[in-house]
Design an enzyme around this catalytic site. Structure first.
Site, PDB file in Angstrom:
ATOM      1  N   ASP A   1      45.191  36.168  35.032  1.00 22.95           N
ATOM      2  CA  ASP A   1      44.002  37.296  35.227  1.00 22.95           C
ATOM      3  C   ASP A   1      44.315  38.876  34.437  1.00 22.95           C
ATOM      4  O   ASP A   1      45.193  38.513  32.778  1.00 22.95           O
ATOM      5  CB  ASP A   1      45.234  37.936  36.893  1.00 22.95           C
ATOM      6  CG  ASP A   1      43.882  39.164  37.589  1.00 22.95           C
ATOM      7  OD1 ASP A   1      42.855  38.783  37.026  1.00 22.95           O
ATOM      8  OD2 ASP A   1      44.217  39.450  37.304  1.00 22.95           O
ATOM      9  N   LYS A   2      43.139  39.389  34.360  1.00 18.62           N
ATOM     10  CA  LYS A   2      42.973  40.280  33.185  1.00 18.62           C
ATOM     11  C   LYS A   2      43.678  42.074  33.776  1.00 18.62           C
ATOM     12  O   LYS A   2      44.534  42.628  33.506  1.00 18.62           O
ATOM     13  CB  LYS A   2      41.965  40.421  32.572  1.00 18.62           C
ATOM     14  CG  LYS A   2      41.328  41.410  32.067  1.00 18.62           C
ATOM     15  CD  LYS A   2      40.291  42.491  31.478  1.00 18.62           C
ATOM     16  CE  LYS A   2      39.663  42.697  33.032  1.00 18.62           C
ATOM     17  NZ  LYS A   2      39.969  44.086  32.454  1.00 18.62           N
TER      18      LYS A   2
END
Length: 1184
Positions: A392-393
């Protein structure tokens, strides 16, 4: 395992009536009780045993135990199998029961939380599990939301409330929710008790950002959106109280819908071991059949001659039945080729590795006071085999903290690098400034002070065009509650430069502009969405002028400007490109003046679109599009989304370890790409970055195809692996698509949007997408849903057969975390939902490199060495019985006594191999990080596979041959000093057993690469325990106590006093060990592995560090160079030649120069650019 079963299958729509349980119960909606446990008191024993006996090995040992209970075929006591089997089953059952106890405890803690429910006109405390769909709940500040609620009213003005969604999406910033206007005044329980509105909405789903429904009340209907919903897992913040109507409960809530099912994860080594157990069982059956045939022949030809005084036992009446019983007897005797202690040892080793992860101080975050945690003990060695990381970012790679970094105003760029620049002090200029705000360009502040109109309008836009809420705790002490950290950063920037947002109502915005309070009438908010990529506000200033302010992505805003903006747009576009190259998040700003007539006309069309019941969103979008035209460009902003510490370095090191990193984020493409550049996933040195953004299957297919063709073209052009051909040589045959893409050379990246990914994941597109994406060094998927994240992971698992790891911090990452072979949760301030669903957790992304390259690689190495040694020693131990069968008339007699057979794997050889499996390492931890290529053998499964298994059992069989035939040959003609022959059964058994224990102990000494106190104690202690126990078993004392059990008094003492016995043991040990030593020395010299090279390098460095002897005044601890101004001539040429470079550079950049260069590259079937022949012939001596 999470059991989520909805009572109503294929629910098309949901109908909920407030305060009417009888009506709602007709639909059999799920209750608010959740259950993540697997067992209860009644089902635990049968279910757990059923699960355990699904393991091939446990079933195998149960079968052997049944055979041992039959006296006609068993030559071993039943306790040799039932004791270790019961021990294994008990240990596993206790572990499973403990895990499930904590699940029950967690479930009970959640289900028994108290909530205030409106029942028959009064608020009553109810447990969460007793809440039902249609109930009205009162929430107070800082309380968790019990279920998915429709917000009815709030103590805040206009039905507003603030929530924190960290448990859902990992974001810690506040979000605003607002009730429908018609219910916002129902704040009193008496009014709510009479509320009988009915909600018709979508069925339960996992879409966190969408909700569609309609409220029917008093013969009117009102549209409902996600802005009206409070989801389970959120926390009410800065709001005294609010009331909500339960729409979805328990397993139907969006939080639980995103949890997915817990999958039982097993490592590739576990799966291989199951296969090997079946093979070994087949091998065992073959050996039993051979010996049974031998028994039949011997009984027919020889045994029949002894019938008169050595009759067959009852019920044997012929040689065939004797052979049949002999077969099962040998199956029992030879079963130790797979001892049950193997599985106990594996679990103990994994537990030890888990504790090492938990205790690692270098993975402890002092800021969060959070240590790394291994939440499972079954996947440690899989950490050493990861090929793909899905990350995920927001909150995982980034801190989700935004800072105003640079800006462009009317063609002038502002903002300097922080290096060698003083931070501006805003306090003398603006008493309302935020003291934590940092900016380093005084020219912008001067422009504000001199009253530049464009600069003032720029910051005025930032102070007005947003949805931020303000709270003034005391005079001048402002706290902003922003829906996104971007907005918070922009409004804070405007505040510090003199345009302070103070407060808002639904119809006004109050600011302080250069010390003067100004109140604007808020006429309309044109809200942001993923398609528009912009937001606008229309305000009327105190002078009556109406102006539209707009901010948004430059790709959509610049094309809506007035034609007169060409010059400033060109300059601003250049600035935007510069900011994007720096990895900053950019927005363009513009405005438009509206006449009174234009406003009235547009207001009417907007009002009509807002009240539409069909296609409302499309009508509103068209209305927004109409007014957001012919705008005047003000400039652009550049915001830095701060990366977590060490993210670029971690990604670089993991890439060197041949681990591919994919970022799967719900953010827009521009943001994700910017972060990709910031964390060095994407670089300007890349050959090309492909963007897939098609909206149809055909367009996505064409874009993927064009990307592959471009890769092949560029690879050929650069002389890479594809199409490379020697002059005059024939063209190679065309390769299949997968092989063709595997041989691509060059660094490529792929960026794909969510709508394109939906098409790429279709069955007929999977192969094309995987072949294209896997040829890229980096892949970024934008605007993806939680379900798409899981689908991408499943696709790579299915197509590439590679070990995958998913890492995230929010509930939207749970499906991905559970789908991957290994799930990692980021713990800390972002929420715990991802952590609860994960296999491993820590607080910073940078710890991932240590988890994989150190703990993962060591765990894989240790487990592989343990298994190789374990199978070797047990074949060496067991196969002696096989050879003995040919010399004892195939009578199923054992070489060793039953106590030695029982204790061999439990006492004599268990602890040394456990110490090796828990503590061993080939290189220190810092070397593992310095040489990431050391990780590749695990990815290729080189250290333990079917080939290595056969090598181990071949060595074990060879050892058994030596251990049987050498003592047999020597002792058959040997005599004691008094002339008495040594060729008796007990002397042979003691000699063979002693030689076996010594040989396997020497072998574990050779296999151990890292010695600790435990290794020494366990190896020499186990060897000593063998002699102590053996002498005790042959002692007079035990014979007097148990005369029927210990028959051979003094056999051990008399045997081991004979010099010929010790010479026999020494000879057998030498014949077993010397070939192994010779082979290893030859392999080290002719084909060293990278770990061998690293160890040699370390040894050389240690020798160089030793201070020269006899030198007075030498300071060995000094780091200064003695040649600061006296370097020898030719040193510059030496540097440019690369001959003096650190071995790490050579190992990482051109390891092909070693003799072992191609052993990994060949397995990967990739062609790399080779160094000249002279470079390939370089030896380690020439490096130093």
């Amino acid at each position: 395992m999470t059991h989520l079963v909805c009572c109503v299958s294929a629910e098309e729509e949901r109908r909920v009536r407030a305060n009417d349980r009888e009506y709602n119960e007709k639909f059999q909606y799920a209750s608010n009780c959740i259950m993540t446990s697997k067992y209860n008191i009644i089902t635990f024993l049968p279910v757990n045993l059923f699960e355990q006996f699904q393991e091939v090995a446990n079933t195998y040992f149960l079968f052997l135990l049944i055979l041992q209970l039959i006296p006609q075929i068993s030559s071993l006591s039943w306790f040799t199998t039932i004791v270790p089997l019961a021990l294994v089953l008990s240990i596993t059952a206790v572990k499973d029961a403990t895990d499930d106890y904590f699940r029950h405890k967690s479930d009970n803690q959640v289900n028994n939380r108290q909530s205030q429910v409106l029942i028959r006109g009064s608020l009553q405390n109810e447990k969460w599990m007793n809440v039902r769909v249609g109930d009205i709940i009162k929430l107070e500040n800082n309380q968790f939301v019990a279920a998915d609620l429709l917000l009815l009213s709030s103590t805040e003005p206009h039905g507003l409330c603030y929530i924190e969604t960290a448990e859902l999406d990992g974001e810690t910033n506040m979000k605003v929710r607002q009730s429908v206007s018609v219910t916002s005044e129902l704040g009193d329980p008496n009014n709510l008790a009479s509320f009988d509105g009915e909600v018709v909405c979508e069925p339960p789903n996992n879409k966190l950002d969408r909700f569609s429904g309609t409220l029917y009340w008093r013969e009117k209907k009102y549209s409902l959106t996600n802005q009206n919903m409070l989801l389970r897992g959120c926390v009410l913040r800065n709001t005294e109280a609010c009331y909500g109507l339960v729409i979805f409960a328990g397993p139907d809530t969006k939080l639980m819908q995103n949890s997915g099912r817990t999958k039982f994860k097993r490592t590739s080594i576990d799966r291989l071991m199951n296969t090997l157990v079946l093979w070994i069982f087949g091998f065992l059956v073959c050996m039993g059949m051979i010996l049974a045939v031998g028994n039949a022949g011997w009984e027919k030809e020889v045994g029949s001659l002894f019938q008169s005084y050595l009759a067959w036992d009852t019920p044997v009446n012929n040689f065939l039945f004797s052979a049949f019983l002999s077969f099962w007897s040998y199956v029992i005797i030879l079963n130790t080729v797979v001892p049950i202690s193997l599985y106990v040892s594996v679990e103990v080793i994994r537990l030890g590795h888990s504790y090492f992860i938990n205790w690692d101080q270098q993975m402890f975050c002092s800021q969060c006071n959070t240590a790394a945690e291994a939440r499972t003990t079954t996947l440690n060695e899989e950490l050493g085999q990861v090929e793909y990381i899905f990350s995920d970012k927001t909150g995982t790679l980034t801190q989700n903290i935004m800072t105003f970094n640079k800006c462009s105003i009317n063609g002038q760029s502002y903002g300097k690098d922080t290096h060698n620049t003083c931070r501006l002090d805003f306090s003398p200029f603006n008493p309302l400034a935020d003291p934590d705000f940092c900016f380093y360009d005084d020219k912008l502040l001067e422009s504000v002070k001199v009253g530049d109109s464009c600069t003032h309008e720029f910051f005025r836009l930032l102070s007005l065009c947003h949805t931020v809420m303000s709270e003034e705790k005391s005079e001048g002490e402002l706290v902003y509650k922003a829906q996104s950290p971007d907005e918070g950063a922009l409004v804070t920037a405007a505040r510090n430069f003199g345009f302070v947002f103070r407060s808002r109502t639904p119809g006004t915005i109050t600011t302080t502009e250069m010390g003067r309070t100004v109140t604007y009438s808020l006429l309309a908010i044109l809200d942001f969405n993923n398609i528009r990529k912009r937001m606008s506000v229309i305000v009327r200033n105190p002078e009556g002028r109406i102006r539209l302010y707009c901010k948004g992505a430059d790709t959509v805003l610049l094309e809506r400007l007035h034609p007169c903006n060409q010059e400033v747009m060109s300059i601003t576009s250049d600035h935007l490109n510069e900011y994007a190259a720096d990895g900053l998040r950019t927005l363009a700003l513009a405005y438009r003046d509206l006449s009174e007539d234009e406003w009235e006309a547009w207001s009417e069309s907007h009002r009509f679109a807002d009240k539409a019941t069909d296609c409302r969103e499309d009508r509103l979008a068209a209305a927004y599009e109409e007014v957001e035209q012919n705008m005047m460009l003000l400039g652009a902003t550049a915001i830095e989304d701060k990366l977590q510490e060490g993210v670029p370095e971690t990604i670089a090191i993991l890439s060197l370890a041949n681990i591919k990193i994919w970022v799967l984020t719900g953010d827009k493409q521009e943001t994700a790409v910017n972060i990709g550049y910031s964390c060095k996933m994407l670089t300007d040195d890349m050959t090309e970055v492909f963007i897939i953004s098609g909206h149809t299957v055909q367009s996505v297919r064409q874009e993927l195809r064009r990307a592959r063709e471009r890769m092949i073209e560029l690879s050929r052009g650069s002389g890479g692996g594809v199409g490379k051909q020697l002059h005059g040589s024939p063209l190679p045959p065309p390769l299949p698509l997968s092989n063709l893409m595997d041989n691509i050379s060059g660094e490529f990246a792929l960026v794909i949007n969510g709508h394109s990914l939906a098409h790429a994941l279709e069955a007929d597109m999977e192969a094309e997408f995987v072949s294209t994406a896997c040829a890229c060094k980096a892949v970024i998927c934008c605007r993806v849903t939680p379900l798409q994240k899981a689908q991408v992971v499943e696709l790579i698992k299915k197509r590439k057969k590679a070990v995958t790891l998913a890492i995230g911090d929010g509930a939207n990452d749970i499906s991905m975390i559970k789908s991957a072979h290994i799930g990692v949760g980021i713990s800390g301030q972002e929420g715990i939902q991802a952590v609860l669903a994960s296999d491993y957790s820590f607080s910073q992304f940078r710890f991932l490199q240590r988890l994989l390259l150190v703990h993962g690689r060591w765990s894989y190495l240790r487990m592989c060495r343990f298994l190789c040694y374990f199978f070797y020693k047990n074949f060496a131990f067991t196969m002696v019985h096989f050879w003995f069968g040919f010399f004892c008339g195939f009578s199923a007699q054992t070489v060793y006594d039953q106590y030695f057979i029982t204790l061999f794997n439990i006492v004599y050889t268990s602890l040394p191999v456990l110490a090796m499996g828990i503590f061993d390492q080939d290189v220190p931890d810092h070397r593992s990080l310095e040489y990431p290529k050391l990780y590749e053998p695990g990815q290729l499964n080189l250290l333990f596979n079917k080939r290595e298994f056969f090598i181990c059992i071949a060595q074990g069989i060879y050892t058994s041959v030596v251990l049987f035939f050498v003592p047999y040959a020597v002792l058959s003609n040997a005599t004691q000093s008094n002339g008495v022959p040594l060729a008796d059964y007990q002397t042979f058994a003691v000699t063979t057993a002693t030689a076996l224990v010594i040989v396997v102990s020497v072998q574990v000494v050779l296999d151990t690469g890292f010695w600790t106190v435990f290794n020494h104690v366990f190896v020499w202690g186990s060897l000593g325990s063998y002699f102590i126990i053996m002498f005790a078993l042959h002692s007079q004392t035990l014979f007097r106590i148990f005369p029927n059990q210990f028959h051979f008094v003094g056999s051990a003492q008399s045997t081991l006093l004979q010099p010929v016995v010790w010479l026999t043991i020494a000879l057998a040990t030498a014949i077993c060990i010397v070939p192994v030593l010779a082979f290893r020395f030859l392999k080290l010299d002719l084909k060293p592995q990278l770990s061998d090279t690293v160890r040699y390098t370390q040894l050389v460095r240690q020798k160089r560090r030793k201070p020269p002897e006899g030198r007075l005044g030498a300071r060995g601890g000094s780091r200064r160079s003695g040649y600061a101004f006296a370097h020898q001539e030719g040193f510059g040429e030496l540097i440019t030649s690369g001959k003096n470079m650190r071995l790490s550079s050579l190992a990482l950049a051109s390891f092909a120069s070693r003799h072992s260069s191609s052993w990994i590259d060949t397995l990967r079937r990739k062609k790399h650019t080779h160094t000249p022949p002279s470079g390939r012939q370089m030896t380690l001596k020439s490096i130093f």
